[in-house]
Enzyme design. Structure first.
Site, PDB file in Angstrom:
ATOM      1  CE  LYS A 175      29.463  79.438 107.860  1.00 11.77           C
ATOM      2  NZ  LYS A 175      29.224  78.683 106.619  1.00 11.77           N
ATOM      3  CB  CYS A 284      28.826  62.402 111.187  1.00 11.58           C
ATOM      4  SG  CYS A 284      27.361  62.511 112.226  1.00 11.58           S
TER       5      CYS A 284
HETATM    6  P1  NAD Z   1      32.974  71.511 106.693  1.00  8.84           P
HETATM    7  O1  NAD Z   1      33.876  71.324 107.841  1.00  8.84           O
HETATM    8  O2  NAD Z   1      33.566  71.818 105.378  1.00  8.84           O
HETATM    9  O3  NAD Z   1      31.936  72.688 106.997  1.00  8.84           O
HETATM   10  C1  NAD Z   1      31.120  72.686 108.149  1.00  8.84           C
HETATM   11  C2  NAD Z   1      30.773  74.118 108.503  1.00  8.84           C
HETATM   12  O4  NAD Z   1      31.972  74.780 108.925  1.00  8.84           O
HETATM   13  C3  NAD Z   1      30.244  74.943 107.343  1.00  8.84           C
HETATM   14  O5  NAD Z   1      29.276  75.844 107.819  1.00  8.84           O
HETATM   15  C4  NAD Z   1      31.470  75.672 106.858  1.00  8.84           C
HETATM   16  O6  NAD Z   1      31.179  76.874 106.188  1.00  8.84           O
HETATM   17  C5  NAD Z   1      32.185  75.958 108.175  1.00  8.84           C
HETATM   18  N1  NAD Z   1      33.637  76.140 108.069  1.00  8.84           N
HETATM   19  C6  NAD Z   1      34.493  75.579 107.191  1.00  8.84           C
HETATM   20  N2  NAD Z   1      35.750  75.997 107.423  1.00  8.84           N
HETATM   21  C7  NAD Z   1      35.687  76.839 108.489  1.00  8.84           C
HETATM   22  C8  NAD Z   1      36.654  77.613 109.216  1.00  8.84           C
HETATM   23  N3  NAD Z   1      37.947  77.588 108.894  1.00  8.84           N
HETATM   24  N4  NAD Z   1      36.235  78.366 110.253  1.00  8.84           N
HETATM   25  C9  NAD Z   1      34.918  78.395 110.598  1.00  8.84           C
HETATM   26  N5  NAD Z   1      33.962  77.715 109.932  1.00  8.84           N
HETATM   27  C10 NAD Z   1      34.336  76.934 108.904  1.00  8.84           C
HETATM   28  O7  NAD Z   1      32.073  70.191 106.660  1.00  8.84           O
HETATM   29  P2  NAD Z   1      30.943  69.819 105.603  1.00  8.84           P
HETATM   30  O8  NAD Z   1      31.625  69.365 104.359  1.00  8.84           O
HETATM   31  O9  NAD Z   1      29.936  70.923 105.542  1.00  8.84           O
HETATM   32  O10 NAD Z   1      30.231  68.584 106.337  1.00  8.84           O
HETATM   33  C11 NAD Z   1      30.664  67.290 106.253  1.00  8.84           C
HETATM   34  C12 NAD Z   1      31.432  66.886 107.504  1.00  8.84           C
HETATM   35  O11 NAD Z   1      30.629  67.089 108.664  1.00  8.84           O
HETATM   36  C13 NAD Z   1      31.763  65.414 107.515  1.00  8.84           C
HETATM   37  O12 NAD Z   1      33.091  65.226 107.950  1.00  8.84           O
HETATM   38  C14 NAD Z   1      30.798  64.821 108.536  1.00  8.84           C
HETATM   39  O13 NAD Z   1      31.235  63.637 109.137  1.00  8.84           O
HETATM   40  C15 NAD Z   1      30.697  65.945 109.511  1.00  8.84           C
HETATM   41  N6  NAD Z   1      29.482  65.822 110.335  1.00  8.84           N
HETATM   42  C16 NAD Z   1      29.608  65.473 111.660  1.00  8.84           C
HETATM   43  C17 NAD Z   1      28.473  65.300 112.452  1.00  8.84           C
HETATM   44  C18 NAD Z   1      28.579  64.905 113.916  1.00  8.84           C
HETATM   45  O14 NAD Z   1      27.604  65.020 114.636  1.00  8.84           O
HETATM   46  N7  NAD Z   1      29.709  64.431 114.390  1.00  8.84           N
HETATM   47  C19 NAD Z   1      27.212  65.495 111.894  1.00  8.84           C
HETATM   48  C20 NAD Z   1      27.116  65.836 110.554  1.00  8.84           C
HETATM   49  C21 NAD Z   1      28.265  66.005 109.788  1.00  8.84           C
END
Ligand code: NAD
Length: 480
Positions: A175, A284
């Site tokens: 997803k 991140c």
């Molecule tokens: P997000 O958490 O809003 O979304 C990430 C994914 O999760 C998306 O596909 C979204 O649709 C899905 N999602 C959101 N709510 C959900 C739920 N309740 N249940 C299941 N799926 C759900 O994050 P974002 O805004 O897309 O990305 C930015 C964040 O990602 C930042 O905090 C960044 O630090 C983090 N990130 C972490 C890493 C790592 O390796 N640690 C790498 C890249 C990004």
């Protein structure tokens, strides 16, 4: 292979219309044009994708690992051959300027080549218990793994989870972020062309609260690998707790980058700038809390601000240039943090506003931004902004630097710059973070294990270590 004007879900090697018939626009953050439309997935679509993955599971798990690995590596090589098309697509959907997309995409390809190569390396153990028993372990796949990914490096993050999950014999329902799904769909289609059997990799698109949550809740999903925000990770963790399902959670950071007075400043300066502006700060691992020893803080801040001011901005600006923030929601979030910084009394030395100029009018561009006179209790020092914003915090001693660096809810990465090798070891040992960079910042090699301390996550991705995270261990004891 270019982006199609509209995509259904990718299930059983075919594009399938969403059950509810609804689609979402995917917007180009450079000019706000519509790049493509993606299916707004619901629980019914997730059901279909999981059923396809489940049906493909036994044959994929039973395939000799060496043969499975060859297919996975072939997918990686095909991505390498089609790099330009994929980079152009990712650039259109996510904003990263052309050349900038290449690094992340090369890593995406490397994940498949690396995990394809080591697919056959995961071995069980013989446990010596004397002549009356034969005891041994095998590492078995979970069956169907759900991989949920963010928008900041879309295909790179996707391949980081998908490749090891497939390598050890799981099938996958992916997803991707609702903001950036096109390259995941193009990739899944290409993977079938490279020889991946149908149903082994499926993609369901749509909102996190609908498609994402339905995937986590599904009874036939045995593990979730999630990359994204702490907010969503926490929600996923709660559902997983009810199901007693393992999760890997890779979440955010507010990583310290420590500049000691004995550092080679010629290297530390561009390194510290890159650490918080790369990918417009949407990484991140970004080194956004810049801790500088007091004796050099004024000089270093001035030099860093001067370098930030010179950064070219815009898709057509010379490489390396700053691309737009990837979507409007995130753009507004970054602009809000500029107001927060002002209200907290931080001193702005450069940036702090929307970037303007030729060709930038319709894009979500912000200037690289640096604040000084920041204390570690300010929101701009504690919360992940996810934009090209660095905050400079002075420190006096090595102990102070460690204390400030660790005074955070996060623990994904940390950097330190020093010529003293003993200090490098001492400080690295004390920093509470999953990955430490000494005299450089930001590592994209696929071989290094990555994961968070504290609220930055649970589990490890990348490297050999990730293989076991996608398996469960069975112990077999035979009475002789
Ligand atoms: P997000 O958490 O809003 O979304 C990430 C994914 O999760 C998306 O596909 C979204 O649709 C899905 N999602 C959101 N709510 C959900 C739920 N309740 N249940 C299941 N799926 C759900 O994050 P974002 O805004 O897309 O990305 C930015 C964040 O990602 C930042 O905090 C960044 O630090 C983090 N990130 C972490 C890493 C790592 O390796 N640690 C790498 C890249 C990004």
């Amino acid at each position: 292979m270019t982006i199609r004007p509209q995509y259904g879900h990718f299930i059983n090697a075919t594009f399938v219309d969403p059950v509810n018939g609804n689609y979402l626009d995917s917007i180009n953050p450079d000019d706000q044009s519509v790049v493509t439309k993606i299916a707004a997935g619901s629980a019914e679509d997730v059901d279909k994708a999981v059923a396809a993955a489940k049906a493909a599971s036994a044959a994929w798990a039973d395939m000799r690992p060496l043969e499975r690995g060859k297919i996975i590596a072939r997918v990686g090589r095909m991505l390498e051959e089609r790099m330009e098309e994929f980079c152009a697509a990712e650039s259109a959907e996510m904003g990263v300027p052309g050349m900038g997309a290449f690094g992340a995409m090369a890593t995406a390809s490397n994940y498949f080549q690396y995990y394809g190569g080591i697919a056959a390396s995961l071995q069980g153990e013989h446990i010596p218990v004397g002549p009356e028993q034969h005891s041994y372990t095998v590492h078995e796949p979970y069956g169907v793994v759900g991989v949920i990914t963010p928008w900041n490096a879309p295909l790179n993050q996707a391949c980081r989870g998908i490749a090891p999950a497939l390598a050890v014999g799981n099938t996958v329902v992916h997803k991707p972020s609702e903001y950036t799904s096109a390259t995941a769909l193009m990739f899944a289609e290409m993977a079938v062309e490279a020889g991946l059997p149908e149903g082994v990799l499926n993609v369901v698109t749509g909102a996190g609260a609908e498609a994402g949550e339905a995937l986590v809740r599904h009874d036939d999903v045995g593990k979730i690998a999630f990359t994204g925000s702490v907010r969503a990770g926490r929600e996923i963790g709660k559902i997983a707790a009810d199901k007693i399902m393992p999760v890997t959670l890779e979440m955010g950071g507010k990583s310290p980058d420590i500049i000691f007075e004995d550092a080679n400043l010629e290297a530390a300066l561009p390194g510290a700038l890159f650490a918080f502006v790369a990918n417009s700060g949407q990484i991140c691992l970004a080194g956004t809390r810049i801790l500088v020893q007091r004796s050099i803080v004024d000089t270093f801040s001035e030099m860093l601000a001067a370098a930030a001011k010179k950064m070219p901005i815009g898709r057509d600006a010379p490489f390396p240039s700053l691309g737009p923030i990837a979507n409007e929601v995130q753009f507004n979030k970054v602009l809000d943090y500029f107001k927060v910084a002002e209200s907290e009394g931080a001193k702005l030395v450069t940036g702090g506003k929307r970037a303007e100029g030729n060709g930038l009018e319709n894009g979500f561009y912000v200037e690289p931004t640096i604040y000084v006179d920041v204390t570690n209790d300010m929101r701009i020092a504690r919360e992940e902004i996810f934009g090209p914003v660095g905050v400079i915090i002075p420190f006096d001693t090595e102990e102070d630097a460690i204390a400030i660096a660790n005074d955070t809810n996060y623990g994904l990465a940390a950097g330190l710059w020093t010529r003293d090798v003993s200090r490098a070891h001492r400080v690295s040992a004390k920093l509470q973070a999953g990955q430490i960079y000494v005299n450089y910042y930001l590592e994209s090699g696929v071989e290094h294990p990555l994961g968070g301390y504290k609220q930055s996550g649970i589990g490890r991705e990348k490297g050999v270590m990730a293989l076991k995270q996608y398996t469960q261990t069975k112990n077999i004891i035979i009475k002789i």
